[in-house]
Design an enzyme around this catalytic site. Sequence first.
Site, short mmCIF file in Angstrom:
data_model
loop_
_atom_site.label_atom_id
_atom_site.label_comp_id
_atom_site.label_asym_id
_atom_site.label_seq_id
_atom_site.Cartn_x
_atom_site.Cartn_y
_atom_site.Cartn_z
N ASP A 8 -13.25 30.19 -62.78
CA ASP A 8 -12.98 31.35 -63.64
C ASP A 8 -12.32 30.88 -64.93
OD1 ASP A 8 -10.35 30.80 -62.93
OD2 ASP A 8 -9.98 32.73 -61.97
N CYS A 66 -9.95 27.65 -59.92
CA CYS A 66 -9.35 28.88 -60.45
C CYS A 66 -7.87 28.58 -60.66
CB CYS A 66 -9.60 30.08 -59.53
SG CYS A 66 -8.78 30.03 -57.92
N GLY A 67 -7.04 29.60 -60.81
CA GLY A 67 -5.62 29.37 -61.04
C GLY A 67 -4.94 28.61 -59.92
N THR A 68 -5.20 29.03 -58.67
CA THR A 68 -4.56 28.40 -57.52
C THR A 68 -5.52 27.61 -56.65
OG1 THR A 68 -4.95 30.33 -56.11
CG2 THR A 68 -2.85 30.26 -57.35
N GLY A 69 -6.80 27.83 -56.79
CA GLY A 69 -7.80 27.24 -55.90
C GLY A 69 -8.02 28.07 -54.66
N GLY A 71 -8.38 31.65 -54.44
CA GLY A 71 -9.36 32.74 -54.59
C GLY A 71 -10.79 32.25 -54.47
N ASN A 100 -14.07 17.94 -41.65
CA ASN A 100 -14.60 19.30 -41.63
C ASN A 100 -15.98 19.45 -42.25
OD1 ASN A 100 -12.11 20.56 -40.57
ND2 ASN A 100 -11.28 19.73 -42.45
N LYS A 136 -15.90 19.94 -33.31
CA LYS A 136 -15.05 20.97 -33.91
C LYS A 136 -15.82 21.77 -34.95
CE LYS A 136 -11.15 17.97 -33.16
NZ LYS A 136 -10.26 17.01 -33.81
#
Length: 160
Positions: A8, A66-69, A71, A100, A136
């Site tokens: 974003d 994004c700002g924090t990762g 969202g 993962n 897993k």
Amino acid sequence: MKIGIGGDHHGYGLKETLKKFIEESTDHEVVDFGAHSSDAVDYPGVAFEVAEAVSEKKVDRGVLVCGTGLGVAIAANKYPGIRAATTHDTYSAERAQLSNNAQIITLGAQIIGPEAAKKVVEAYLNVEWSGGSQRKVDQIVDRESQFLDQNFKDAAKSSC
């Protein structure tokens, strides 16, 4: 590999830095899904586009900013079959892939600086899934399939 990248407006500057870094320091091809400026853009749409491209094998892996990762990770993880992991250090970036089989990593432009972010992306792109945690990952995929199958059955019942 072909790498889908997006974010974003909060992640625009870091996305551009990482795009240039990948293009100049690796032999990977980069596909830019936006934002293409610092004008306001909602992150879910960009995250969905990258997740869809990964799911449809138009790109091999993704990097979202994004700002924090957080969202973009939440949004990308809504796409069936996608495993997106927020990473802000090289160890978690490596483990996202090795433990993962995460097809997408996410970063927060307001959390991590550009030089550290380059190292995180490099660590992620330099490791390959070996299948060591396949049992897993299969549990995650199976649960997702059960949920999607049940929702499909519920939707079919309600449309009758």
